[in-house]
Each structure stands twice: as C-alpha cells, then as structure tokens.
Design a protein around this motif. Sequence first.
Motif, PDB file in Angstrom:
ATOM      1  N   ALA A 100       0.827  -1.209   0.000  1.00 20.33           N
ATOM      2  CA  ALA A 100       0.000   0.000   0.000  1.00 20.33           C
ATOM      3  C   ALA A 100       0.860   1.257   0.000  1.00 20.33           C
ATOM      4  N   LEU A 101       1.908   1.269   0.814  1.00 21.78           N
ATOM      5  CA  LEU A 101       2.770   2.448   0.879  1.00 21.78           C
ATOM      6  C   LEU A 101       3.564   2.637  -0.409  1.00 21.78           C
ATOM      7  N   SER A 102       3.950   1.547  -1.030  1.00 19.99           N
ATOM      8  CA  SER A 102       4.660   1.638  -2.301  1.00 19.99           C
ATOM      9  C   SER A 102       3.797   2.330  -3.344  1.00 19.99           C
ATOM     10  N   THR A 103       2.490   2.088  -3.290  1.00 20.90           N
ATOM     11  CA  THR A 103       1.560   2.707  -4.236  1.00 20.90           C
ATOM     12  C   THR A 103       1.285   4.160  -3.877  1.00 20.90           C
ATOM     13  N   LYS A 104       1.060   4.416  -2.576  1.00 25.20           N
ATOM     14  CA  LYS A 104       0.563   5.734  -2.152  1.00 25.20           C
ATOM     15  C   LYS A 104       1.670   6.739  -1.843  1.00 25.20           C
ATOM     16  N   LEU A 105       2.874   6.247  -1.572  1.00 20.44           N
ATOM     17  CA  LEU A 105       4.016   7.134  -1.323  1.00 20.44           C
ATOM     18  C   LEU A 105       5.149   6.747  -2.275  1.00 20.44           C
ATOM     19  N   PRO A 106       4.985   6.979  -3.563  1.00 20.91           N
ATOM     20  CA  PRO A 106       5.953   6.468  -4.545  1.00 20.91           C
ATOM     21  C   PRO A 106       7.347   7.058  -4.415  1.00 20.91           C
ATOM     22  N   SER A 107       7.485   8.196  -3.729  1.00 19.04           N
ATOM     23  CA  SER A 107       8.818   8.789  -3.598  1.00 19.04           C
ATOM     24  C   SER A 107       9.488   8.451  -2.271  1.00 19.04           C
ATOM     25  N   THR A 160       0.646 -29.021   6.785  1.00 22.83           N
ATOM     26  CA  THR A 160       1.530 -29.772   7.682  1.00 22.83           C
ATOM     27  C   THR A 160       0.996 -31.159   8.021  1.00 22.83           C
ATOM     28  N   VAL A 161      -0.260 -31.466   7.651  1.00 24.89           N
ATOM     29  CA  VAL A 161      -0.829 -32.786   7.923  1.00 24.89           C
ATOM     30  C   VAL A 161      -0.496 -33.785   6.818  1.00 24.89           C
ATOM     31  N   SER A 162      -0.548 -33.344   5.563  1.00 22.85           N
ATOM     32  CA  SER A 162      -0.367 -34.288   4.463  1.00 22.85           C
ATOM     33  C   SER A 162       0.069 -33.556   3.208  1.00 22.85           C
ATOM     34  N   ASP A 163       0.669 -34.316   2.265  1.00 23.98           N
ATOM     35  CA  ASP A 163       1.038 -33.722   0.989  1.00 23.98           C
ATOM     36  C   ASP A 163      -0.077 -33.862  -0.048  1.00 23.98           C
ATOM     37  N   GLN A 164      -1.231 -34.385   0.351  1.00 26.64           N
ATOM     38  CA  GLN A 164      -2.363 -34.430  -0.559  1.00 26.64           C
ATOM     39  C   GLN A 164      -2.825 -32.999  -0.838  1.00 26.64           C
ATOM     40  N   ASN A 165      -3.104 -32.692  -2.090  1.00 28.71           N
ATOM     41  CA  ASN A 165      -3.451 -31.319  -2.478  1.00 28.71           C
ATOM     42  C   ASN A 165      -2.410 -30.350  -1.932  1.00 28.71           C
ATOM     43  N   ASP A 166      -1.170 -30.648  -2.189  1.00 27.79           N
ATOM     44  CA  ASP A 166      -0.055 -29.903  -1.605  1.00 27.79           C
ATOM     45  C   ASP A 166      -0.162 -28.426  -1.947  1.00 27.79           C
ATOM     46  N   LEU A 167       0.054 -27.586  -0.925  1.00 26.29           N
ATOM     47  CA  LEU A 167      -0.056 -26.138  -1.082  1.00 26.29           C
ATOM     48  C   LEU A 167       1.304 -25.450  -1.105  1.00 26.29           C
ATOM     49  N   PHE A 168       2.375 -26.230  -1.100  1.00 30.02           N
ATOM     50  CA  PHE A 168       3.706 -25.657  -0.930  1.00 30.02           C
ATOM     51  C   PHE A 168       4.015 -24.598  -1.986  1.00 30.02           C
ATOM     52  N   ASP A 169       3.625 -24.847  -3.212  1.00 29.89           N
ATOM     53  CA  ASP A 169       4.000 -23.942  -4.310  1.00 29.89           C
ATOM     54  C   ASP A 169       3.143 -22.686  -4.374  1.00 29.89           C
ATOM     55  N   THR A 170       1.992 -22.688  -3.694  1.00 31.43           N
ATOM     56  CA  THR A 170       1.103 -21.524  -3.782  1.00 31.43           C
ATOM     57  C   THR A 170       0.973 -20.762  -2.468  1.00 31.43           C
ATOM     58  N   ALA A 171       1.108 -21.435  -1.341  1.00 34.00           N
ATOM     59  CA  ALA A 171       0.878 -20.789  -0.044  1.00 34.00           C
ATOM     60  C   ALA A 171       2.123 -20.124   0.525  1.00 34.00           C
ATOM     61  N   LEU A 172       3.299 -20.425  -0.032  1.00 34.12           N
ATOM     62  CA  LEU A 172       4.519 -19.712   0.337  1.00 34.12           C
ATOM     63  C   LEU A 172       4.761 -18.694  -0.772  1.00 34.12           C
ATOM     64  N   MET A 173       4.506 -17.446  -0.467  1.00 35.89           N
ATOM     65  CA  MET A 173       4.347 -16.422  -1.505  1.00 35.89           C
ATOM     66  C   MET A 173       5.534 -15.463  -1.521  1.00 35.89           C
ATOM     67  N   PRO A 174       6.320 -15.462  -2.598  1.00 36.89           N
ATOM     68  CA  PRO A 174       7.510 -14.604  -2.666  1.00 36.89           C
ATOM     69  C   PRO A 174       7.134 -13.126  -2.766  1.00 36.89           C
ATOM     70  N   TYR A 175       8.113 -12.285  -2.488  1.00 34.04           N
ATOM     71  CA  TYR A 175       7.890 -10.841  -2.467  1.00 34.04           C
ATOM     72  C   TYR A 175       8.340 -10.155  -3.758  1.00 34.04           C
ATOM     73  N   ASP A 176       8.626 -10.937  -4.796  1.00 36.99           N
ATOM     74  CA  ASP A 176       9.227 -10.352  -5.990  1.00 36.99           C
ATOM     75  C   ASP A 176       8.291  -9.423  -6.754  1.00 36.99           C
ATOM     76  N   LYS A 177       6.981  -9.519  -6.542  1.00 36.17           N
ATOM     77  CA  LYS A 177       6.038  -8.621  -7.217  1.00 36.17           C
ATOM     78  C   LYS A 177       5.281  -7.749  -6.217  1.00 36.17           C
ATOM     79  N   LEU A 178       5.809  -7.650  -5.010  1.00 34.45           N
ATOM     80  CA  LEU A 178       5.079  -6.963  -3.946  1.00 34.45           C
ATOM     81  C   LEU A 178       4.975  -5.464  -4.185  1.00 34.45           C
ATOM     82  N   PHE A 179       6.080  -4.841  -4.518  1.00 30.47           N
ATOM     83  CA  PHE A 179       6.100  -3.384  -4.589  1.00 30.47           C
ATOM     84  C   PHE A 179       5.555  -2.895  -5.925  1.00 30.47           C
ATOM     85  N   ALA A 180       4.609  -1.965  -5.832  1.00 34.05           N
ATOM     86  CA  ALA A 180       3.981  -1.439  -7.042  1.00 34.05           C
ATOM     87  C   ALA A 180       4.882  -0.458  -7.763  1.00 34.05           C
TER      88      ALA A 180
END
Length: 372
Positions: A25-32, A54-74
Amino acid sequence: MASSSSSKIVIVGAGSGGGAVLARALSTKLPSAKITLINPLPYAISRPTLPRMTVSDQNDLFDTALMPYDKLFANPNGTFVQGLVEIIKPAAKGGSVVLASGQELPYDILVLAPGSIWEGPLDFPTDPDAVKAFLSESRARFSKAQKIVLAGGGAVGIEYAGEIKDIWPNKEVTIVHGDKLLFNPAYPDGFRKGMEKSLRDRGVSIILNDFLDDIPAPGPANIKTRNGHSIDADLVVTTRGPRPNTEFVARSLGADTLDERGQIKVTKTLQLINHPNIFAIGDAINTVEQKQVMKAMAHSGIVAGNIIATVSGKGLKPYKGSPEMIIVTNGKNGGKAYMGILWGLTFGDWFARMIKSKTLMVPMARSGLGLS
C-alpha cells in the motif's frame, strides 16, 4: 519528520495480512518514499493453510501458499531485506534497526509487524533451507499416528481435527480444551456448540474444561489430563494459541513497552507510547480483539493512512476496531462461520466451503501480494 520525498520507512515483519500488505500500500501511495520490508523468510506464509499443509502432501499447497515478495512493490521505491531484527535503536529523530547479520538500516518511520511465535506443527522454521524437511517430518508424524490428541480447541485445533479426518477417517482424534465450549467467549454459545456437534459427527472426541500440562514426544504414551482423564495416544500436538514475537521490542525499547501478555502497547492511532514515529500492527499489539489475518489487514489500512498523514503534517485517525468474524474449516468441504453484525449471523458448511475450506483463501492472499 522527513518529507515524503525522502522518508525512510522500515517495516519489520512481512506477514501476508500485515507487513506485506502495508508495504504494498505504501509503495503505491508514497511512490517517492523509501520503503524497506524485513523478514526472516524470503516469502510470506498464508498461515490459514498450515493445518492442511503440515498434515499431508495431498493437495499440496507448498508452491502456492509460500508467496515470494518479488512482485510486492507497485513502484521501484521498495526493497525487501531477508533477515532477523535483533535491536531497535531509536533516536531523537528516526532511528535504526540492526539485523542479526550486523546490517544496520536507518528509518524515519518504523512499523513493527512481528507476528506470533507458535508451537508444534505451526512453529514454522525461519531458515528457508529447513522448511521442506520440517514439512516432511510433520506429515510423517501425522501419517504414522493412529491415536492423535490435540491440545487446544480453538480454531487451530478444530481445523487440524478436520484435516486429519478428511484424509484418515478412521484415526482416533481427541481434542482437549480448557473452556466449557470450543473456541472462547468472544463467540456465542450457539456457534460454539454447533462446531462441537459437527466434529463429534465426524468421530472426533472432545474433552472440555480440562488441560494437558505436558506434551510428550511423538510415540505411544498414556497421558493424563489435569482433571485425571487417561488417554492413549501415538501423537500429542499442541494447538494452543501463540505468544507475541516481541522479545526484541522489550530488549530494545524497555519492558514497559509491552503489557503483561507480552503484547506491544499502542495508542488509538496504533503508535507506540512515547515513540510517535513507531507504529505496530497485527497479532503482537494489545488491541482488545481476536488475533486474525483480517484484523491485521485492517490495522495495515489505518497505519498506511496515518503514515501518509505523518509525512504530510496532517492529523492521524484512530483504529476503531471491527466486528468479530471467523470462518473455521472442518476439512475441505465443511466448517462454520460467525459474523458479529446485526444480531450475529452464523453460517454452516456451504458458506465455509465456498469462502475458505476449498481454497483456504490462497488466491486472495496471493492477489494482495501482487501475485496471480
């Protein structure tokens, strides 16, 4: 205070509902402004996914629920720094934070969003190299155990029970909870009793008004509750609530910065008392409300506005709280929801499944961090 064109804003803690949302939000609203986000892991964890992950690897969420910050800043005014803050060094104007690596980062405005420290399978490691092994070990313990006891019947214990029963309907699952009903009195008795019935209907045993004082190591054990119940177990999992991750705050700013529960004392504008250029949000602050992702997001909105007001020399707005709401899963296809609006609204399996149980709100969390 520095002008918005040169303000250095440092955010400690990058949870998907708190620090990371505020940084975007701050990256968007305070760009300087210059925004620095600090977190031990190089990604945000969608914490509602952890009972399933953490219970099972069925419908594993590892690739989607650990979310990188590479596109965070606007805008290109934001920097992510992977590290652990050891010390805050306040000054007459601004200050700095010192990382465990020795790196020192100056700030004009500091935001503390350190979150909580959990136990058991929610005690996610802060070393990224240890995460996959941690998940494998947790999943193996649940898979091998036939008789599982969950110490705590709040949302976490309930969601673990549902996930276990989804995958292994014949495993024996027992919840031991220290109140007269599941959850806590923030929610009405009817909602709490309804959740108990839905778990019992799935074969979950529930012991109320009782406690487990000791958590044994994994493996066969006969455990005794405080009130004398005897339970045979292969695995005892602590699913109690967390404690605030605020030791570094007290070490830096003094013990009187925290209340008796270790929470950061804040004013109505979510500033630290005696430190007007330090704000705090999320689970670790002493607002009287349930600790939830949606509350952290509400804090982020208020603090974003108050930081903009601070650098502009305008008045700050108070955080007025919000109604208590909760959606608790009972596996992938069920659960219950309560919304503290009007006369208090309660919804069952269909609503919980539509809003949370199927996806655990991962698409919403990813969207909030700029991810698809």
